[in-house]
Design an enzyme around this catalytic site. Structure first.
Site, PDB file in Angstrom:
ATOM      1  CE  LYS A 172     -21.669 -12.211 -10.423  1.00 47.80           C
ATOM      2  NZ  LYS A 172     -22.642 -12.377 -11.520  1.00 47.80           N
ATOM      3  CE  LYS A 191     -25.754 -17.020  -6.456  1.00 50.13           C
ATOM      4  NZ  LYS A 191     -25.023 -15.983  -7.228  1.00 50.13           N
ATOM      5  CG  ASP A 251     -30.024 -17.173 -11.553  1.00 48.66           C
ATOM      6  OD1 ASP A 251     -29.483 -16.066 -11.707  1.00 48.66           O
ATOM      7  OD2 ASP A 251     -29.563 -18.236 -12.008  1.00 48.66           O
ATOM      8  NE  ARG A 282      -2.820   8.081 -13.736  1.00 46.23           N
ATOM      9  CZ  ARG A 282      -3.850   8.594 -14.388  1.00 46.23           C
ATOM     10  NH1 ARG A 282      -5.075   8.161 -14.135  1.00 46.23           N
ATOM     11  NH2 ARG A 282      -3.703   9.557 -15.265  1.00 46.23           N
ATOM     12  CD  GLU A 288     -28.861 -19.124  -8.029  1.00 51.98           C
ATOM     13  OE1 GLU A 288     -28.136 -18.131  -8.130  1.00 51.98           O
ATOM     14  OE2 GLU A 288     -28.497 -20.285  -8.332  1.00 51.98           O
TER      15      GLU A 288
END
Length: 281
Positions: A135, A167, A218, A100, A197
């Site tokens: 992410k 950002k 963005d 697994r 950004e």
């Protein structure tokens, strides 16, 4: 030595085995003699780009070794449904105890590589490189970013210490694009690139005036991306982000941006369907 031969990967594998085995594989202990010998085949149940093959040996070694591995492919190979990835031979109990963990890792990484390859193919013919983001699944970043490279993509910064990316929340806290860039340039370590950004053309103008090294555009439409690329005129690296899918990637790439960051490569890649079938020898 392959690029996965690093302590972080070894630690990750030990954690995965400990998570799965706990105090031991009670099913295997209860159903077969410990001296049973077996052969197992790892096979694809769908077409895919495979990533993670070196991890098979690392998992087996961490579980105690004694498994002979005959890898039929290497990372980056595109396999067809039914194709054998590797043949393993050794103790049946060892093979069952690692099954697994091996499949989980291969399925996850191959999913990332397969999705990345689709994005790269959809953007082909333009200069834009497909890059990942932060992410990622917690604890799996090193492997997921490796899989992005296997699929033909490139890596954005690995973590917060690798580059300055100002950002929206940073801009708000700093008092605007100009002050944020000025503060970053004054305090940044030598050689560290400053990216910021921008969501509007006015913000792009401010970023260019503040001598940003890279500008993240963005959630802009392809038309606005083309306008921004023209405005920037090579004075900064351009990166498109937000609203990127397999349906939109071609138009975004055609805008002339240098980079397209795609969070879905790591946070939404579906696992590739693989299985391992065992036979006694």
């Amino acid at each position: 030595m392959n690029e996965l031969d690093v302590p972080a990967v070894d630690d990750l594998i030990r954690t995965a085995l400990a998570e799965d085995l706990g105090s031991g594989d009670v099913t295997t202990r209860a159903t077969m003699a410990s001296d049973r010998h077996a052969r197992a085949h790892i096979r694809a149940k769908q077409a895919a780009v495979i990533a993670g093959m070196p991890l098979i040996a690392k998992v087996c070694q961490a579980a105690g070794g004694g498994v002979a591995i005959d890898a039929k492919i290497t990372d980056g190979a595109t396999v067809a449904k039914g194709e054998v990835l590797a043949e393993l031979e050794g103790s049946a109990s060892t093979l069952l105890s690692v099954e697994r963990v091996i499949l989980n890792l291969l399925q996850q990484l191959s999913g990332v590589a397969t999705l990345t390859a689709k994005f790269v193919a959809a953007a082909k013919g333009n200069k834009a490189r497909i890059v990942d983001t932060r992410k990622t699944v917690p604890g799996l970043r090193i492997l997921q970013k490796y899989a992005v490279r296997v699929g033909g993509g490139a890596n954005h910064r690995f973590g917060l210490s690798d580059g300055i990316l100002i950002k929206n929340n940073h801009i708000t806290a700093a008092g605007g694009i100009g002050p944020a860039l000025a503060a970053a340039r004054a305090r940044a370590p030598h050689g560290l690139r400053c990216e910021i950004e921008c969501r509007t053309m006015d913000e792009v103008w401010l970023a260019v005036a503040g001598h940003a090294d890279a500008i993240l555009l963005d959630n802009m439409s392809p038309a606005h991306l083309r306008e921004a690329v023209t405005l920037i005129a090579g004075r900064a690296i351009t990166e498109a982000s937000g609203g990127v899918s397999l349906d939109t990637i071609a138009a975004i790439a055609a805008s002339g941006v240098d980079l397209i960051s795609v969070g879905a490569l790591t946070h939404s890649a579906p696992a590739v369907d693989l299985h391992m079938l065992l036979s006694l020898t």
